[in-house]
Design a protein around this motif. Structure first.
Motif, short mmCIF file in Angstrom:
data_model
loop_
_atom_site.label_atom_id
_atom_site.label_comp_id
_atom_site.label_asym_id
_atom_site.label_seq_id
_atom_site.Cartn_x
_atom_site.Cartn_y
_atom_site.Cartn_z
N THR A 1 0.84 -1.19 0.00
CA THR A 1 0.00 0.00 0.00
C THR A 1 0.88 1.24 0.00
O THR A 1 1.61 1.51 0.96
N LEU A 2 0.82 2.00 -1.09
CA LEU A 2 1.65 3.20 -1.21
C LEU A 2 0.96 4.42 -0.63
O LEU A 2 1.57 5.26 0.02
N THR A 3 -0.36 4.53 -0.90
CA THR A 3 -1.18 5.59 -0.33
C THR A 3 -2.51 4.96 0.07
O THR A 3 -2.71 3.76 -0.09
N ASN B 1 -2.13 0.84 -4.59
CA ASN B 1 -1.41 -0.34 -4.08
C ASN B 1 -0.83 -1.13 -5.24
O ASN B 1 -1.36 -1.13 -6.36
N LEU B 2 0.27 -1.83 -4.97
CA LEU B 2 0.96 -2.65 -5.96
C LEU B 2 0.85 -4.12 -5.58
O LEU B 2 0.85 -4.46 -4.39
N ALA C 1 1.68 -9.65 -11.62
CA ALA C 1 2.03 -8.35 -11.05
C ALA C 1 1.04 -7.31 -11.57
O ALA C 1 0.47 -7.47 -12.67
N GLY C 2 0.83 -6.28 -10.79
CA GLY C 2 -0.10 -5.25 -11.22
C GLY C 2 -0.27 -4.17 -10.18
O GLY C 2 0.56 -4.01 -9.27
N ALA C 3 -1.35 -3.43 -10.32
CA ALA C 3 -1.62 -2.31 -9.41
C ALA C 3 -3.12 -2.16 -9.22
O ALA C 3 -3.92 -2.65 -10.02
N GLY C 4 -3.48 -1.50 -8.13
CA GLY C 4 -4.88 -1.26 -7.84
C GLY C 4 -5.11 0.17 -7.37
O GLY C 4 -4.19 0.82 -6.85
N TYR C 5 -6.32 0.63 -7.57
CA TYR C 5 -6.72 1.95 -7.08
C TYR C 5 -8.03 1.78 -6.32
O TYR C 5 -9.05 1.39 -6.89
N THR C 6 -7.98 2.07 -5.01
CA THR C 6 -9.14 1.88 -4.13
C THR C 6 -9.94 3.16 -4.01
O THR C 6 -9.41 4.21 -3.64
N LEU D 1 -14.33 -0.10 -3.09
CA LEU D 1 -14.14 -0.87 -4.32
C LEU D 1 -12.78 -0.54 -4.92
O LEU D 1 -12.38 0.62 -4.99
N THR D 2 -12.04 -1.61 -5.32
CA THR D 2 -10.71 -1.42 -5.90
C THR D 2 -10.71 -1.80 -7.37
O THR D 2 -11.18 -2.88 -7.75
N ILE D 3 -10.20 -0.91 -8.21
CA ILE D 3 -10.01 -1.18 -9.63
C ILE D 3 -8.61 -1.77 -9.80
O ILE D 3 -7.62 -1.17 -9.34
N GLU D 4 -8.51 -2.94 -10.44
CA GLU D 4 -7.23 -3.64 -10.54
C GLU D 4 -6.84 -3.90 -11.99
O GLU D 4 -7.69 -4.23 -12.82
#
Length: 204
Positions: free
Chosen positions: A109-111, A115-116, A142-147, A152-155
């Motif tokens: 979790t970066l912010t 998240n990665l 591997a990937g990233a997400g935006y919560t 709800l998280t977009i991955e």
């Protein structure tokens, strides 16, 4: 040596207790854009659906085991010999590979929103093309997400397999009386969403 191991276990126990480890179950779903390396293939679009348990160990790190039903494969031209006539045939095919995928995702979790993800995968075929050469695949994703604020998280991820899953003789013909022999491994790009549920007594 024994004292060192005991001390390490005590430190780990104290760390987990202080970290207030939480576990949140969740679901994932989305689209697969799949193909194979080492041949002439077109991307196949399908879907995945799964569940996970987010084990939050620290503010910045979550260990996330996942179980996913994943429909993969590719669009291809099959080259084969008709054993009744002896003639060589060409046929357009929708290669359907359906997996039960087990993944162990390390989520950083970066912010509060970004998240990665990275981790190994072990996939077992539950339905496959008749030309498949194996019943399982091992890979890495591997990937990233935006919560979003409501949870709800977009991955977006990419999964690369290491096991050659197809018979290269059937799928690597390039139309010019030559072949491109090589490992035909899974390559899958995914775009979807996930949501974790709050458990009574768990902290954020």
């Amino acid at each position: 040596m024994k004292k060192s191991v005991l001390l390490a276990l005590l430190m780990l126990t104290a760390f987990c207790a202080k970290a207030q480890v939480t576990v949140k179950p969740g679901i994932r779903a989305g689209a697969n854009f799949a193909s194979f390396t080492g041949g002439n293939f077109d991307t196949k679009t399908d879907f995945y659906l799964g569940t996970f348990a987010a084990v939050k160990l620290t503010r910045f790190y979550t260990l996330q085991p996942e179980v996913t039903y994943s429909r993969q494969g590719a669009e291809a031209t099959i080259y084969y010999q008709d054993y009744n006539t002896g003639n060589y045939m060409y046929e357009k095919a929708d290669i359907d590979m359906q997996y039960l995928s087990l993944a162990l995702i390390n989520k950083f979790t970066l912010t509060n929103s970004v998240n990665l993800h990275v981790g190994p995968t072990l996939d077992f075929i539950v339905n496959r093309s008749p030309f498949a050469d194996t019943d399982a695949d091992v890979g890495i994703t591997a990937g990233a997400g935006y919560t979003l604020p409501f949870g709800l998280t977009i991955e977006a991820r990419v999964k690369k397999g290491f096991v050659s899953v197809l018979n290269d003789y059937d799928y690597s013909y390039d139309g010019n009386d030559s072949y491109e022999y090589g490992s035909m491994t899974n390559i899958v790009y995914t775009l979807g969403v996930s949501y974790s549920f709050k458990v009574t007594g768990a902290t954020k």
